[in-house]
Motif scaffolding. Structure first.
Motif, PDB file in Angstrom:
ATOM      1  N   MET A  39      33.727  46.807  48.504  1.00  0.00           N
ATOM      2  CA  MET A  39      34.283  45.503  48.265  1.00  0.00           C
ATOM      3  C   MET A  39      35.776  45.668  47.980  1.00  0.00           C
ATOM      4  O   MET A  39      36.171  46.500  47.178  1.00  0.00           O
ATOM      5  N   GLU A  40      36.583  44.878  48.629  1.00  0.00           N
ATOM      6  CA  GLU A  40      38.013  44.911  48.401  1.00  0.00           C
ATOM      7  C   GLU A  40      38.389  43.885  47.337  1.00  0.00           C
ATOM      8  O   GLU A  40      37.831  42.802  47.273  1.00  0.00           O
ATOM      9  N   PHE A  41      39.346  44.273  46.512  1.00  0.00           N
ATOM     10  CA  PHE A  41      39.853  43.386  45.475  1.00  0.00           C
ATOM     11  C   PHE A  41      41.303  43.053  45.776  1.00  0.00           C
ATOM     12  O   PHE A  41      41.954  43.743  46.568  1.00  0.00           O
ATOM     13  N   LEU A  42      41.810  42.025  45.133  1.00  0.00           N
ATOM     14  CA  LEU A  42      43.225  41.697  45.277  1.00  0.00           C
ATOM     15  C   LEU A  42      44.072  42.806  44.670  1.00  0.00           C
ATOM     16  O   LEU A  42      43.708  43.386  43.660  1.00  0.00           O
ATOM     17  N   ASN A  43      45.214  43.062  45.286  1.00  0.00           N
ATOM     18  CA  ASN A  43      46.161  43.973  44.657  1.00  0.00           C
ATOM     19  C   ASN A  43      47.223  43.134  43.938  1.00  0.00           C
ATOM     20  O   ASN A  43      47.266  41.902  44.069  1.00  0.00           O
ATOM     21  N   TRP A  44      48.071  43.803  43.179  1.00  0.00           N
ATOM     22  CA  TRP A  44      49.059  43.081  42.364  1.00  0.00           C
ATOM     23  C   TRP A  44      50.043  42.288  43.225  1.00  0.00           C
ATOM     24  O   TRP A  44      50.443  41.182  42.854  1.00  0.00           O
ATOM     25  N   ASP A  45      50.438  42.821  44.388  1.00  0.00           N
ATOM     26  CA  ASP A  45      51.347  42.082  45.264  1.00  0.00           C
ATOM     27  C   ASP A  45      50.707  40.791  45.755  1.00  0.00           C
ATOM     28  O   ASP A  45      51.355  39.745  45.811  1.00  0.00           O
ATOM     29  N   GLU A  46      49.429  40.855  46.103  1.00  0.00           N
ATOM     30  CA  GLU A  46      48.725  39.646  46.539  1.00  0.00           C
ATOM     31  C   GLU A  46      48.625  38.634  45.399  1.00  0.00           C
ATOM     32  O   GLU A  46      48.784  37.431  45.606  1.00  0.00           O
ATOM     33  N   CYS A  47      48.388  39.118  44.188  1.00  0.00           N
ATOM     34  CA  CYS A  47      48.325  38.225  43.026  1.00  0.00           C
ATOM     35  C   CYS A  47      49.672  37.552  42.795  1.00  0.00           C
ATOM     36  O   CYS A  47      49.727  36.344  42.547  1.00  0.00           O
ATOM     37  N   ARG A  48      50.751  38.323  42.886  1.00  0.00           N
ATOM     38  CA  ARG A  48      52.087  37.739  42.695  1.00  0.00           C
ATOM     39  C   ARG A  48      52.366  36.671  43.749  1.00  0.00           C
ATOM     40  O   ARG A  48      52.922  35.618  43.455  1.00  0.00           O
ATOM     41  N   SER A  49      51.952  36.934  44.969  1.00  0.00           N
ATOM     42  CA  SER A  49      52.129  35.955  46.040  1.00  0.00           C
ATOM     43  C   SER A  49      51.343  34.677  45.738  1.00  0.00           C
ATOM     44  O   SER A  49      51.840  33.564  45.946  1.00  0.00           O
ATOM     45  N   MET A  50      50.142  34.832  45.237  1.00  0.00           N
ATOM     46  CA  MET A  50      49.307  33.680  44.929  1.00  0.00           C
ATOM     47  C   MET A  50      49.879  32.844  43.791  1.00  0.00           C
ATOM     48  O   MET A  50      49.696  31.619  43.761  1.00  0.00           O
ATOM     49  N   LEU A  51      50.584  33.490  42.855  1.00  0.00           N
ATOM     50  CA  LEU A  51      51.220  32.738  41.768  1.00  0.00           C
ATOM     51  C   LEU A  51      52.165  31.681  42.326  1.00  0.00           C
ATOM     52  O   LEU A  51      52.254  30.577  41.781  1.00  0.00           O
ATOM     53  N   GLY A  52      52.861  32.025  43.403  1.00  0.00           N
ATOM     54  CA  GLY A  52      53.790  31.091  44.025  1.00  0.00           C
ATOM     55  C   GLY A  52      53.121  29.909  44.690  1.00  0.00           C
ATOM     56  O   GLY A  52      53.782  28.943  45.078  1.00  0.00           O
ATOM     57  N   HIS A  53      51.806  29.954  44.803  1.00  0.00           N
ATOM     58  CA  HIS A  53      51.036  28.858  45.408  1.00  0.00           C
ATOM     59  C   HIS A  53      50.194  28.124  44.370  1.00  0.00           C
ATOM     60  O   HIS A  53      49.237  27.424  44.711  1.00  0.00           O
ATOM     61  N   GLY A  54      50.540  28.307  43.105  1.00  0.00           N
ATOM     62  CA  GLY A  54      49.874  27.566  42.043  1.00  0.00           C
ATOM     63  C   GLY A  54      48.593  28.168  41.507  1.00  0.00           C
ATOM     64  O   GLY A  54      47.890  27.533  40.715  1.00  0.00           O
ATOM     65  N   VAL A  55      48.240  29.372  41.930  1.00  0.00           N
ATOM     66  CA  VAL A  55      47.030  30.024  41.424  1.00  0.00           C
ATOM     67  C   VAL A  55      47.324  30.611  40.053  1.00  0.00           C
ATOM     68  O   VAL A  55      48.392  31.194  39.834  1.00  0.00           O
ATOM     69  N   SER A  56      46.424  30.450  39.127  1.00  0.00           N
ATOM     70  CA  SER A  56      46.592  31.055  37.803  1.00  0.00           C
ATOM     71  C   SER A  56      45.609  32.209  37.664  1.00  0.00           C
ATOM     72  O   SER A  56      44.586  32.257  38.347  1.00  0.00           O
ATOM     73  N   PHE A  57      45.942  33.129  36.777  1.00  0.00           N
ATOM     74  CA  PHE A  57      45.118  34.312  36.581  1.00  0.00           C
ATOM     75  C   PHE A  57      44.760  34.468  35.121  1.00  0.00           C
ATOM     76  O   PHE A  57      45.563  34.186  34.242  1.00  0.00           O
ATOM     77  N   GLY A  58      43.550  34.924  34.883  1.00  0.00           N
ATOM     78  CA  GLY A  58      43.094  35.207  33.538  1.00  0.00           C
ATOM     79  C   GLY A  58      42.433  36.568  33.497  1.00  0.00           C
ATOM     80  O   GLY A  58      42.320  37.257  34.501  1.00  0.00           O
ATOM     81  N   SER A  59      41.993  36.942  32.332  1.00  0.00           N
ATOM     82  CA  SER A  59      41.448  38.262  32.060  1.00  0.00           C
ATOM     83  C   SER A  59      39.921  38.266  32.139  1.00  0.00           C
ATOM     84  O   SER A  59      39.277  37.239  31.934  1.00  0.00           O
ATOM     85  N   HIS A  60      39.370  39.471  32.383  1.00  0.00           N
ATOM     86  CA  HIS A  60      37.921  39.618  32.532  1.00  0.00           C
ATOM     87  C   HIS A  60      37.456  40.970  31.982  1.00  0.00           C
ATOM     88  O   HIS A  60      36.409  41.469  32.374  1.00  0.00           O
ATOM     89  N   THR A  61      38.222  41.583  31.123  1.00  0.00           N
ATOM     90  CA  THR A  61      38.074  42.925  30.548  1.00  0.00           C
ATOM     91  C   THR A  61      38.625  43.979  31.502  1.00  0.00           C
ATOM     92  O   THR A  61      38.874  43.708  32.675  1.00  0.00           O
ATOM     93  N   VAL A  62      38.806  45.183  30.992  1.00  0.00           N
ATOM     94  CA  VAL A  62      39.293  46.293  31.800  1.00  0.00           C
ATOM     95  C   VAL A  62      38.161  46.900  32.622  1.00  0.00           C
ATOM     96  O   VAL A  62      38.331  47.222  33.790  1.00  0.00           O
ATOM     97  N   ASN A  63      37.004  47.047  32.020  1.00  0.00           N
ATOM     98  CA  ASN A  63      35.893  47.768  32.643  1.00  0.00           C
ATOM     99  C   ASN A  63      34.673  46.914  32.956  1.00  0.00           C
ATOM    100  O   ASN A  63      33.579  47.442  33.114  1.00  0.00           O
TER     101      ASN A  63
END
Length: 94
Positions: free
Chosen positions: A1-25
């Motif tokens: 399964m592929e996950f988002l990388n940090w660059d993709e997350c930063r790009s999504m921020l510019g489109h109004g997506v917000s991010f939250g936490s879900h634990t480290v492990n």
């Protein structure tokens, strides 16, 4: 399964997506003591804030069922003390 990388997350921020936490492990919080819960939530929050340059205000509990997956008398208070403004849980239906 592929996950988002940090660059993709930063790009999504510019489109109004917000991010939250879900634990480290993807920790099962009911099995952890308060210090370990604090560590999981704090490290996850700090990573998001560092990598995305935003305040991480929201937490979604892995699995999320109260009493089964987290102690509602413990985990939400830890999240609040760490600066989260929401603690998402779930009650799955049939």
């Amino acid at each position: 399964m592929e996950f988002l990388n940090w660059d993709e997350c930063r790009s999504m921020l510019g489109h109004g997506v917000s991010f939250g936490s879900h634990t480290v492990n993807h920790a099962h919080l009911i099995e952890l003591g308060a210090d370990a819960i604090t560590d999981e939530l704090k490290r996850s929050k700090e990573a998001i804030e560092e990598k995305l340059g935003i305040a991480c205000r929201h937490f979604a509990c892995p699995w999320g069922k109260p009493v089964v997956d987290f102690d509602p008398a413990v985990a939400p208070g830890i999240a609040r003390a760490l600066g989260y403004s929401s603690f998402a849980a779930s009650n799955r239906g049939a």
